[in-house]
Design an enzyme around this catalytic site. Structure first.
Site, PDB file in Angstrom:
ATOM      1  N   GLY A   1       0.815  -1.199   0.000  1.00 44.77           N
ATOM      2  CA  GLY A   1       0.000   0.000   0.000  1.00 44.77           C
ATOM      3  C   GLY A   1       0.851   1.252   0.000  1.00 44.77           C
TER       4      GLY A   1
ATOM      5  N   ILE B   1       5.419   3.102   6.124  1.00 46.35           N
ATOM      6  CA  ILE B   1       5.755   1.699   6.408  1.00 46.35           C
ATOM      7  C   ILE B   1       5.960   0.894   5.131  1.00 46.35           C
ATOM      8  CG2 ILE B   1       4.997  -0.425   7.547  1.00 46.35           C
ATOM      9  CD1 ILE B   1       3.535   1.357   9.588  1.00 46.35           C
TER      10      ILE B   1
ATOM     11  N   GLY C   1       2.455   4.781   2.012  1.00 48.29           N
ATOM     12  CA  GLY C   1       2.829   5.355   3.288  1.00 48.29           C
ATOM     13  C   GLY C   1       4.245   5.029   3.707  1.00 48.29           C
TER      14      GLY C   1
ATOM     15  N   GLU D   1      -1.754  -3.171  -6.887  1.00 49.93           N
ATOM     16  CA  GLU D   1      -2.698  -2.137  -7.302  1.00 49.93           C
ATOM     17  C   GLU D   1      -1.938  -0.883  -7.731  1.00 49.93           C
ATOM     18  OE1 GLU D   1      -6.242  -1.411  -4.825  1.00 49.93           O
ATOM     19  OE2 GLU D   1      -5.457   0.637  -4.601  1.00 49.93           O
TER      20      GLU D   1
ATOM     21  N   GLY E   1      -8.539  -1.209  -2.543  1.00 47.49           N
ATOM     22  CA  GLY E   1      -8.250  -2.603  -2.871  1.00 47.49           C
ATOM     23  C   GLY E   1      -7.802  -3.441  -1.691  1.00 47.49           C
TER      24      GLY E   1
ATOM     25  N   LEU F   1      -6.320   2.259  10.396  1.00 48.69           N
ATOM     26  CA  LEU F   1      -6.426   3.314  11.399  1.00 48.69           C
ATOM     27  C   LEU F   1      -6.630   2.733  12.788  1.00 48.69           C
ATOM     28  CD1 LEU F   1      -8.647   5.775   9.341  1.00 48.69           C
ATOM     29  CD2 LEU F   1      -6.205   5.974   9.833  1.00 48.69           C
TER      30      LEU F   1
END
Length: 433
Positions: free
Chosen positions: A217, A221, A219, A240, A337, A314
């Site tokens: 994803g 991390i 960010g 994605e 996704g 979150l």
């Protein structure tokens, strides 16, 4: 004899003239991120303010710059509908003058086809090639479905858009109008590299075997994970979003895509963001930008052995319910996704899914691991699909575990300042005895 260049010149116009062709009551769409012609939408807003048109609907995915239909003064005459929200759409939805459409990202092409009227499709493309084709650059996403669905196609020709050799194309014969306008392509905001992100990234990277196919994803991390993976070999990418960090993995040799059973030797994504990404995909036959209905299909993902997905959250509760798209009832983004890749990864032979986040928020005053999700929080990944949860204090395996086992594991990776309170709440609910 009529040539492609003749047709191009005949259809070439200005942005203002293209805007003047849009009619009241139309429903308009753009695809994700770099496909959005921001200037055209501001021209349309000006026509609305002058009373020249009214009752326009615009559908977007992941707005990355301000858009007029997510501003309150447009009222109902120019209204935005978001499949996945950036800052503008988020604010509009929470304030009540924008609309959010709940969905899995993989379903958006079908939802557009079945439920959305598309009078005009606007896109940003590369210059036309000798055969009369334009490339949509770093975007596969929903573009092919929009081309088929839309009654009219209008293009901004931008020489900054890379030409993707394996991605959607549109021929000049399919185009109703176009204008030339150079503009920088959007990029992700810079992430802060810190010890906490590096710790979590290192923990997850250790769980990724050589030869695995990965999806990451956005960010700090995920970026830390790409850095920690540079010593790996024979990794594959089926993701994605293609990012600059993933391009670095390809260039350093960690990613070869040679172990992938599908699209062997090729990097697969549904869209990309980043200057390194734009340079890398330009006229590069080793990159495929494919429809999200395919890339994010859990059945396709599951056909890759040792598939590892990494996504953010979150907050997570004792059941393992993952909220990644709201702060309580306040809208933040969308499911995107995440669920697609979680389900695909857990169905892959040897696959793993990780939900990653720092253990606390708001400068350490709030635990992201909670006994119950905040009132009104939206569940992005269900308790039945969740696999691993990772914080800077370790990794908790939830899949196949009971409620009490999950709770103990999650408390074990919560920030120490909150473990006693979480244990108290678990005992109060008779989860722990």
């Amino acid at each position: 004899m009529n040539t492609h260049q003749d047709t191009y010149r005949r259809k070439l116009s200005s942005r203002a003239r293209i805007a003047s062709r849009i009619r009241s009551g139309w429903s308009c769409c753009s695809d994700i991120a770099s496909s959005v012609p921001y200037g055209l939408y501001w021209d349309l807003a000006e026509r609305v303010r002058r009373g020249q048109i009214e009752d326009l609907r615009v559908y977007t995915i992941m707005d990355m710059s301000p858009l007029p239909f997510y501003q309150e003064d447009m009222g109902a005459q120019l209204k935005g509908f978001s499949w996945f929200s950036g800052a503008g759409a988020r604010g509009a939805v929470n304030a009540g003058f924008g609309e959010y459409l709940p969905c899995y990202y993989r379903d958006v092409p079908a939802l557009l086809t079945q439920y959305t009227r598309v009078d005009a499709f606007f896109a940003v493309v590369s210059p036309m090639d000798e055969q009369g084709y334009f490339s949509f650059g770093p975007v596969g996403s929903c573009t092919e479905s929009l081309l088929k669905k839309s009654d009219r196609v209008f293009l901004q020709v931008n020489h900054n858009v890379p030409r993707a050799l394996r991605g959607p194309l549109v021929h000049i014969s399919q185009v109703d109008g176009l204008w030339e306008e150079a503009a920088p392509l959007p990029t992700l905001p810079p992430v802060s590299h810190n010890a906490l992100s590096a710790t979590i990234g290192g923990l997850v990277a250790e769980e990724i075997p050589n030869g695995a196919t990965i999806q990451l994803g956005v960010g700090a991390i995920p970026e830390a994970i790409t850095e920690a993976l540079r010593s790996k070999h024979d990794l594959g990418l089926h993701t994605e979003l293609l990012t600059d960090g993933m391009v670095d993995l390809i260039r350093c040799g960690a990613v070869t895509n040679e172990k992938k059973p599908l699209h062997t030797g090729l990097t697969v994504a549904t869209f990309g963001l980043g200057q390194k990404v734009y340079s890398y995909i330009h006229e590069n036959p080793a990159v495929e930008l494919l429809p999200v209905s395919y890339v994010n299909d859990p059945a396709i993902i599951a056909r890759h052995p040792d598939f590892v997905s990494v996504n953010a959250a979150l907050e997570v509760d004792f059941w393992g319910q993952v909220c990644a798209e709201s702060m309580g009832p306040a809208h933040v983004s969308g499911t995107g996704g995440q669920s697609d890749f979680v389900r695909g990864a857990i169905s892959s032979k040897g696959g793993k899914s990780f939900i990653v986040f720092p253990s606390t928020a708001r400068n350490g005053t709030v635990s992201r691991i909670v006994s119950q999700l905040s009132p009104g929080a939206v569940v992005s990944t269900s308790k039945n699909d969740v696999d691993y949860i990772a914080t800077e204090y370790g990794i908790a395996k939830l899949r196949g575990q009971s409620l009490s086992q999950r709770t103990r594991a999650l408390i074990g990776i919560a920030h120490p300042n909150f473990r006693d309170q979480l244990t108290f709440e678990a005992k109060k609910r008779n989860i722990l005895v």
